[in-house]
Design a protein around this motif. Structure first.
Motif, PDB file in Angstrom:
ATOM      1  N   LYS A  47      74.530  38.161  73.242  1.00 50.46           N
ATOM      2  CA  LYS A  47      73.740  38.081  74.478  1.00 50.46           C
ATOM      3  C   LYS A  47      73.839  36.696  75.113  1.00 50.46           C
ATOM      4  CE  LYS A  47      72.155  42.270  73.896  1.00 50.46           C
ATOM      5  NZ  LYS A  47      72.703  43.382  74.701  1.00 50.46           N
ATOM      6  N   THR A  48      73.976  35.668  74.283  1.00 47.05           N
ATOM      7  CA  THR A  48      74.062  34.305  74.809  1.00 47.05           C
ATOM      8  C   THR A  48      75.497  33.853  75.039  1.00 47.05           C
ATOM      9  OG1 THR A  48      73.987  33.410  72.538  1.00 47.05           O
ATOM     10  CG2 THR A  48      71.883  33.621  73.718  1.00 47.05           C
ATOM     11  N   GLY A  49      76.454  34.745  74.846  1.00 45.82           N
ATOM     12  CA  GLY A  49      77.843  34.439  75.133  1.00 45.82           C
ATOM     13  C   GLY A  49      78.555  33.610  74.096  1.00 45.82           C
ATOM     14  N   ARG A  50      77.974  33.462  72.919  1.00 49.41           N
ATOM     15  CA  ARG A  50      78.598  32.647  71.873  1.00 49.41           C
ATOM     16  C   ARG A  50      79.658  33.423  71.095  1.00 49.41           C
ATOM     17  NH1 ARG A  50      73.628  30.317  72.571  1.00 49.41           N
ATOM     18  NH2 ARG A  50      73.519  28.041  72.228  1.00 49.41           N
ATOM     19  N   LEU A  51      79.451  34.704  70.935  1.00 49.01           N
ATOM     20  CA  LEU A  51      80.430  35.543  70.258  1.00 49.01           C
ATOM     21  C   LEU A  51      80.782  36.716  71.167  1.00 49.01           C
ATOM     22  CD1 LEU A  51      79.146  35.767  66.548  1.00 49.01           C
ATOM     23  CD2 LEU A  51      81.027  34.380  67.459  1.00 49.01           C
ATOM     24  N   PRO A  52      82.037  37.122  71.195  1.00 53.06           N
ATOM     25  CA  PRO A  52      82.444  38.239  72.060  1.00 53.06           C
ATOM     26  C   PRO A  52      81.975  39.569  71.500  1.00 53.06           C
ATOM     27  CG  PRO A  52      84.278  37.549  70.692  1.00 53.06           C
ATOM     28  CD  PRO A  52      83.163  36.567  70.425  1.00 53.06           C
ATOM     29  N   ASP A  53      82.106  40.603  72.304  1.00 47.46           N
ATOM     30  CA  ASP A  53      81.815  41.948  71.827  1.00 47.46           C
ATOM     31  C   ASP A  53      82.772  42.306  70.701  1.00 47.46           C
ATOM     32  OD1 ASP A  53      79.766  42.984  73.822  1.00 47.46           O
ATOM     33  OD2 ASP A  53      81.364  42.315  75.163  1.00 47.46           O
ATOM     34  N   ALA A  54      82.309  43.167  69.803  1.00 50.41           N
ATOM     35  CA  ALA A  54      83.158  43.601  68.696  1.00 50.41           C
ATOM     36  C   ALA A  54      84.423  44.248  69.244  1.00 50.41           C
ATOM     37  CB  ALA A  54      82.402  44.592  67.815  1.00 50.41           C
ATOM     38  N   GLU A  55      85.538  43.931  68.618  1.00 50.95           N
ATOM     39  CA  GLU A  55      86.804  44.511  69.066  1.00 50.95           C
ATOM     40  C   GLU A  55      86.802  46.020  68.850  1.00 50.95           C
ATOM     41  OE1 GLU A  55      90.279  42.722  67.505  1.00 50.95           O
ATOM     42  OE2 GLU A  55      89.682  40.683  68.035  1.00 50.95           O
ATOM     43  N   ASP A  56      87.364  46.718  69.819  1.00 53.46           N
ATOM     44  CA  ASP A  56      87.445  48.169  69.713  1.00 53.46           C
ATOM     45  C   ASP A  56      88.307  48.548  68.513  1.00 53.46           C
ATOM     46  OD1 ASP A  56      86.663  50.630  70.590  1.00 53.46           O
ATOM     47  OD2 ASP A  56      88.245  50.836  72.090  1.00 53.46           O
TER      48      ASP A  56
END
Length: 325
Positions: A47-56
């Motif tokens: 939510k804070t942009g520190r880690l990306p969304d989980a890879e598909d």
């Protein structure tokens, strides 16, 4: 008031971005510590942009592709009809929470969540109780939409197809034959969802990470969040926390010693036998070979190995040393 954001023409990237501004139903379980793949810390980091969304991955792809099939099987089994709901929904009564539901049931104040589970997880669906891993998600969807009934359809790959239901208490809803169970949701649970999300979102607003847990997921997340360090920087740590660490380390050491003692007693009972057994247990103690590379012997015979054949990785290692008083 319920508000809607259309997802009809969104790309997957746009959809993921829109979800970052509130907590989704699928993230509630992580915040509550019920998800082994996500935690409160990893959700906050996203939510804070520190880690990306989980890879598909393949499991996620199959889950999306089979969603329509699960919905069809639900209709076939129940005689009901469903429709897609192409919106991200929010509710003023549940700030910072959104719902992106799979289906709405036509002609009934109800929703449907479609799930696909691996056959390896079949044991989780042996009882007729509503699966714990999906409970918080479906309750949060009931909270946002205000709907009094939520169905859960689960395809256990190659093994089973099951349907469960949540109903808002008090309710006169009677259990159909095709339904594994009916679980009543009390108002206190909706209040708990609201408080949980509000507490979590304060971490987002203040840019303060929630406390990590003991999961491998959080261990990996911390390694990514703080992969670099300032060699000249120091911080005053909690003495209570370090004492707790020492206590846990001592307990672990004693547990390992006890385990080794029991293992030795088992080996003594087995003697020269390769296999042992008792009611409900089987044990083997067999010879096993292991091949390792003797680098020194190789280099003595063939010369030093070129550095280009080595892989270099970097990681921060935590070492705790108790200083003399």
């Amino acid at each position: 008031m319920i508000r809607k954001i259309s997802t009809a023409n969104m790309t997957r990237e746009e959809w993921l971005e829109a979800r970052k501004h509130s907590v989704g139903g699928s993230e509630i379980g992580a915040i509550l510590g019920l998800n082994r793949y996500q935690t409160a810390l990893t959700v906050w980091s996203n939510k804070t942009g520190r880690l990306p969304d989980a890879e598909d991955n393949e499991a996620m792809r199959q889950g999306r592709d089979l969603e329509a099939y699960v919905a069809e099987r639900f209709c076939e089994l129940t005689g009901k009809r469903v429709k897609r709901n192409n919106y991200i929904m929010t509710n003023d009564d549940f700030p910072h929470l959104h719902a992106n539901v799979d289906r709405l049931v036509i002609g009934e104040h109800a929703g449907l969540e479609c799930k696909t589970a691996s056959a390896y997880n079949e044991d989780k669906f042996q009882t007729d109780e509503f699966p714990d891993s999906y409970y918080a998600q479906c309750v949060s969807y009931m909270a946002v939409t205000g709907l009094p009934i939520w169905y859960l359809a689960v395809l256990v790959m190659g093994r089973a197809f099951k349907v469960y239901a949540l109903v808002r208490a008090p309710s006169e809803f009677k259990k159909p034959e095709w339904c594994e169970s009916i679980t009543k949701v009390n108002e206190e649970e909706f209040a708990a969802i609201r408080e949980t999300v509000q507490t979590f979102w304060r971490h987002v607003e203040t840019d303060t990470p929630p406390a990590p847990d003991g999961s491998t997921t959080d261990k990996e997340a911390l390694g990514k969040l703080y992969k670099d360090c300032d060699a000249d920087a120091e911080v005053m740590l909690s003495k209570d926390l370090l004492r707790e660490y020492e206590e846990a380390k001592d307990l672990l050491s004693r547990a390992e010693e006890r385990k080794r003692g029991v293992e030795n007693q088992i080996k003594a009972q087995m003697g020269e036998c390769c296999t042992g057994y008792t009611d409900g247990w089987s044990v083997t103690w067999k010879p096993q070979q292991r091949n390792t590379f003797d680098r020194k012997a190789y280099e003595a015979a063939c010369g030093t190995i070129d550095k280009k054949y080595f892989k270099t990785s970097s990681t921060r290692v935590l070492r705790v040393k108790k200083m003399e008083d």
